[in-house]
Motif scaffolding. Structure first.
Motif, PDB file in Angstrom:
ATOM      1  N   ARG A   1      88.670  94.268  23.465  1.00 24.74           N
ATOM      2  CA  ARG A   1      89.837  94.292  22.580  1.00 24.74           C
ATOM      3  C   ARG A   1      89.417  94.184  21.116  1.00 24.74           C
ATOM      4  O   ARG A   1      89.975  94.857  20.238  1.00 24.74           O
ATOM      5  CB  ARG A   1      90.800  93.157  22.956  1.00 24.74           C
ATOM      6  CG  ARG A   1      91.520  93.381  24.288  1.00 24.74           C
ATOM      7  CD  ARG A   1      92.602  92.337  24.492  1.00 24.74           C
ATOM      8  NE  ARG A   1      92.069  90.984  24.661  1.00 24.74           N
ATOM      9  CZ  ARG A   1      91.683  90.468  25.822  1.00 24.74           C
ATOM     10  NH1 ARG A   1      91.760  91.194  26.944  1.00 24.74           N
ATOM     11  NH2 ARG A   1      91.233  89.226  25.891  1.00 24.74           N
ATOM     12  N   ALA A   2      88.447  93.330  20.853  1.00 20.70           N
ATOM     13  CA  ALA A   2      88.001  93.140  19.469  1.00 20.70           C
ATOM     14  C   ALA A   2      87.297  94.378  18.920  1.00 20.70           C
ATOM     15  O   ALA A   2      87.406  94.691  17.732  1.00 20.70           O
ATOM     16  CB  ALA A   2      87.067  91.931  19.382  1.00 20.70           C
TER      17      ALA A   2
ATOM     18  N   GLN B   1      79.423  95.491  29.021  1.00 11.83           N
ATOM     19  CA  GLN B   1      80.090  95.576  27.727  1.00 11.83           C
ATOM     20  C   GLN B   1      79.711  96.808  26.914  1.00 11.83           C
ATOM     21  O   GLN B   1      80.382  97.132  25.937  1.00 11.83           O
ATOM     22  CB  GLN B   1      79.804  94.305  26.914  1.00 11.83           C
ATOM     23  CG  GLN B   1      80.422  93.056  27.537  1.00 11.83           C
ATOM     24  CD  GLN B   1      80.068  91.793  26.783  1.00 11.83           C
ATOM     25  OE1 GLN B   1      78.895  91.458  26.649  1.00 11.83           O
ATOM     26  NE2 GLN B   1      81.059  91.086  26.292  1.00 11.83           N
TER      27      GLN B   1
ATOM     28  N   ALA C   1      87.939  90.272  26.073  1.00 15.68           N
ATOM     29  CA  ALA C   1      88.066  89.861  24.677  1.00 15.68           C
ATOM     30  C   ALA C   1      87.188  90.714  23.775  1.00 15.68           C
ATOM     31  O   ALA C   1      87.607  91.132  22.684  1.00 15.68           O
ATOM     32  CB  ALA C   1      87.701  88.390  24.528  1.00 15.68           C
TER      33      ALA C   1
ATOM     34  N   ILE D   1      84.600  86.132  18.579  1.00 15.23           N
ATOM     35  CA  ILE D   1      85.321  85.762  19.786  1.00 15.23           C
ATOM     36  C   ILE D   1      84.549  84.707  20.571  1.00 15.23           C
ATOM     37  O   ILE D   1      83.328  84.705  20.608  1.00 15.23           O
ATOM     38  CB  ILE D   1      85.614  86.975  20.689  1.00 15.23           C
ATOM     39  CG1 ILE D   1      84.334  87.776  20.972  1.00 15.23           C
ATOM     40  CG2 ILE D   1      86.665  87.883  20.059  1.00 15.23           C
ATOM     41  CD1 ILE D   1      84.543  88.938  21.922  1.00 15.23           C
TER      42      ILE D   1
ATOM     43  N   ASP E   1      84.876  90.455  13.360  1.00 16.76           N
ATOM     44  CA  ASP E   1      85.626  89.565  14.243  1.00 16.76           C
ATOM     45  C   ASP E   1      84.649  88.653  14.971  1.00 16.76           C
ATOM     46  O   ASP E   1      83.454  88.953  15.094  1.00 16.76           O
ATOM     47  CB  ASP E   1      86.435  90.379  15.259  1.00 16.76           C
ATOM     48  CG  ASP E   1      87.644  89.618  15.803  1.00 16.76           C
ATOM     49  OD1 ASP E   1      87.745  88.401  15.537  1.00 16.76           O
ATOM     50  OD2 ASP E   1      88.468  90.231  16.497  1.00 16.76           O
TER      51      ASP E   1
ATOM     52  N   ASP F   1      88.008  85.255  29.594  1.00 14.82           N
ATOM     53  CA  ASP F   1      87.890  86.703  29.745  1.00 14.82           C
ATOM     54  C   ASP F   1      86.963  87.262  28.667  1.00 14.82           C
ATOM     55  O   ASP F   1      87.390  87.989  27.772  1.00 14.82           O
ATOM     56  CB  ASP F   1      89.283  87.350  29.646  1.00 14.82           C
ATOM     57  CG  ASP F   1      89.256  88.860  29.861  1.00 14.82           C
ATOM     58  OD1 ASP F   1      88.280  89.354  30.478  1.00 14.82           O
ATOM     59  OD2 ASP F   1      90.189  89.541  29.384  1.00 14.82           O
ATOM     60  N   PRO F   2      85.670  86.935  28.734  1.00 17.96           N
ATOM     61  CA  PRO F   2      84.755  87.380  27.675  1.00 17.96           C
ATOM     62  C   PRO F   2      84.636  88.889  27.576  1.00 17.96           C
ATOM     63  O   PRO F   2      84.514  89.443  26.477  1.00 17.96           O
ATOM     64  CB  PRO F   2      83.419  86.737  28.063  1.00 17.96           C
ATOM     65  CG  PRO F   2      83.538  86.455  29.531  1.00 17.96           C
ATOM     66  CD  PRO F   2      84.977  86.138  29.762  1.00 17.96           C
TER      67      PRO F   2
ATOM     68  N   GLN G   1      80.025  87.368  19.525  1.00 23.96           N
ATOM     69  CA  GLN G   1      80.608  86.648  20.662  1.00 23.96           C
ATOM     70  C   GLN G   1      79.746  85.444  21.005  1.00 23.96           C
ATOM     71  O   GLN G   1      78.520  85.541  21.102  1.00 23.96           O
ATOM     72  CB  GLN G   1      80.710  87.579  21.878  1.00 23.96           C
ATOM     73  CG  GLN G   1      81.388  86.957  23.085  1.00 23.96           C
ATOM     74  CD  GLN G   1      81.745  87.986  24.145  1.00 23.96           C
ATOM     75  OE1 GLN G   1      81.145  89.052  24.222  1.00 23.96           O
ATOM     76  NE2 GLN G   1      82.729  87.677  24.956  1.00 23.96           N
TER      77      GLN G   1
ATOM     78  N   ASP H   1      85.930  83.524  23.942  1.00 29.71           N
ATOM     79  CA  ASP H   1      86.879  83.484  25.053  1.00 29.71           C
ATOM     80  C   ASP H   1      86.109  83.297  26.360  1.00 29.71           C
ATOM     81  O   ASP H   1      85.483  84.225  26.858  1.00 29.71           O
ATOM     82  CB  ASP H   1      87.688  84.779  25.082  1.00 29.71           C
ATOM     83  CG  ASP H   1      88.843  84.730  26.075  1.00 29.71           C
ATOM     84  OD1 ASP H   1      88.730  84.016  27.088  1.00 29.71           O
ATOM     85  OD2 ASP H   1      89.853  85.418  25.829  1.00 29.71           O
TER      86      ASP H   1
END
Length: 335
Positions: free
Chosen positions: A219-220, A244, A216, A207, A205, A212-213, A188, A209
Motif C-alpha cells: 500500500r505504501a 515483496q 502495508a 511503516i 513513507d 500485515d507487513p 519498513q 505494521d
C-alpha cells in the motif's frame, strides 16, 4: 594509551591501558577523534565467524589526526585530519588501482578505533576537507556501504524502493536511493523509533505494521517494489523480500546474517528475481560519500544520535545489544 578491549566472546569490553602504537615503515598513527559503534562490532563480540577475541580492539568507522609517520610514507604530514577506510590492501595491485580494494589478495579489515590512537596505512587515509568534521569522517564508512548496495542494485530513476530495517545502513540506503532518483522510497521496520529520522533522510513513507507487513508495504509503495534492500540480517527476511518484490525485480542483501537461512527458491525463480549480495565498497564510493558531505548534504549527519567519551564505551556498547532509540553512537576517545 586507553582503549576499550575485548575480553573474549560474550564478555563486556573493558577500558585498559595498552601500549601506544609505533609506526613501522609505510605505516601511520592516527589520534582517533571520533569512532562509530557499528552493529557488526556487536556481532564480532558474539560470533566466532568474525575472528575476534580477547585482546582485540574494535572500531572500524573512525577519523582523526595524523600524529606519527613511519619511513617511506608519502602524501601525508603530521596534523592532517583524515577519515580511515577500514579496508586494508596492498594499494598497488590491479584490484587496488581500480578501487576494488576488497578483492586485493592482501585484503583485511581495519579495527582499533575504540582507542586513543590507531595504527593504519597511508592508502587508507582520506584527507578531510575543511568543510568536514571528524564526526563526518566517522560516518563515511556506513554511507559508502549503503552507496555500494544502491549501485549494485542498478537503481533507475522512478524505481519503487523498499528498505527492510531502519538502522544506520537502512537509513543511509534511503538517503542514496532518494538522491539517485527513486520514485518512491519506503522504510519498513518493526518499531517506529527511527520514523522521523527515516523521513528526514529521504524516505517517502515509514511503516511498522506487524499484523500485515506485506500488505502495508504494498500500500505504501503503490504496488510491489522494484528493489528490496534487506538491511537487517535476520533469517526469514529474504523470504519476505521475495514476496515483496515485483517479477524481475531485485533483492539486495546488505544485512549481515551469519546463521543459515531458508527461502523458497521456486518462488524466487518463478518471478526471475535477481538476488544481489553487497559487501564493503570501492574507494570511489568512499570518496563519493565524503564528497556528498563536502557539498553540503546534511541528511547523513542525522544518523548521529549521541557522542560519548571512551570511558562510557563498555556500558553503552552493552546497551546497544537491545533495540533502543539510538541510531549511530560516536566515541570521542579524547573526551
Amino acid at each position: 594509551m586507553r582503549a576499550a578491549v575485548m575480553q573474549g566472546l560474550h564478555k563486556p569490553l573493558v577500558i585498559e591501558t595498552v601500549a601506544d602504537p609505533v609506526p613501522g615503515a609505510g605505516e601511520v598513527v592516527v589520534k582517533v577523534g571520533r569512532c562509530g559503534i557499528c552493529g557488526s562490532d556487536l556481532h564480532m563480540t558474539e560470533d566466532p565467524a568474525y575472528g575476534q577475541g580477547a585482546g582485540s580492539i574494535l572500531g572500524h568507522e573512525f577519523a582523526g589526526e595524523v600524529v606519527e609517520l613511519g619511513k617511506s610514507v608519502e602524501g601525508l604530514v603530521k596534523g592532517d585530519l583524515v577519515a580511515v577506510s577500514p579496508l586494508k590492501s596492498c594499494g598497488t595491485c590491479r584490484a587496488c588501482l581500480a578501487g576494488n580494494v576488497s578483492w586485493c589478495d592482501r585484503f583485511g579489515l581495519q579495527g582499533g578505533g575504540y582507542a586513543e590512537y590507531a595504527l593504519t596505512l597511508p592508502n587508507q587515509c582520506v584527507k578531510l576537507p575543511k568543510s568536514a568534521s571528524l564526526a563526518d569522517g566517522a560516518i563515511i564508512e556506513p554511507l559508502a556501504v549503503a552507496l555500494h548496495g544502491v549501485a549494485m542494485a542498478g537503481l533507475r530513476i522512478g524505481d519503487k524502493v523498499l528498505i527492510l530495517g531502519a538502522g544506520p545502513i537502512g537509513l543511509a540506503t534511503a538517503f542514496w536511493a532518494r538522491r539517485m532518483g527513486a520514485g518512491r522510497v519506503v522504510v519498513q521496520d518493526v518499531a517506529t523509533w527511527q520514523q522521523e529520522r527515516a523521513l528526514a533522510m529521504g524516505a517517502h513513507d515509514f511503516i511498522a505494521d506487524r499484523e500485515d507487513p506485506l500488505g502495508a508495504a504494498e500500500r505504501a509503495l503503490g504496488g510491489k517494489a522494484d528493489i528490496v534492500f534487506e538491511c537487517v540480517g535476520l533469517p526469514g527476511l529474504i523470504a519476505q523480500a521475495v514476496e515483496q518484490v515485483r517479477a524481475r525485480g531485485a533483492i539486495v542483501l546488505l544485512g549481515l546474517c551469519t546463521v543459515p537461512d531458508t527461502f523458497n527458491s521456486f518462488a524466487m525463480l518463478s518471478k526471475e528475481v535477481r538476488l544481489i549480495t553487497s559487501a564493503f565498497f570501492t574507494t570511489h564510493e568512499y570518496q563519493a560519500a565524503l564528497d556528498a558531505l563536502d557539498r553540503g548534504a546534511a541528511e547523513p549527519r542525522l544518523l548521529i544520535t549521541e557522542t560519548i567519551p571512551l570511558a562510557q564505551t563498555p556500558t553503552v556498547f552493552e546497551a546497544l545489544r537491545r533495540r533502543t532509540e539510538q541510531c549511530k553512537v560516536l566515541i570521542e576517545p579524547g573526551a
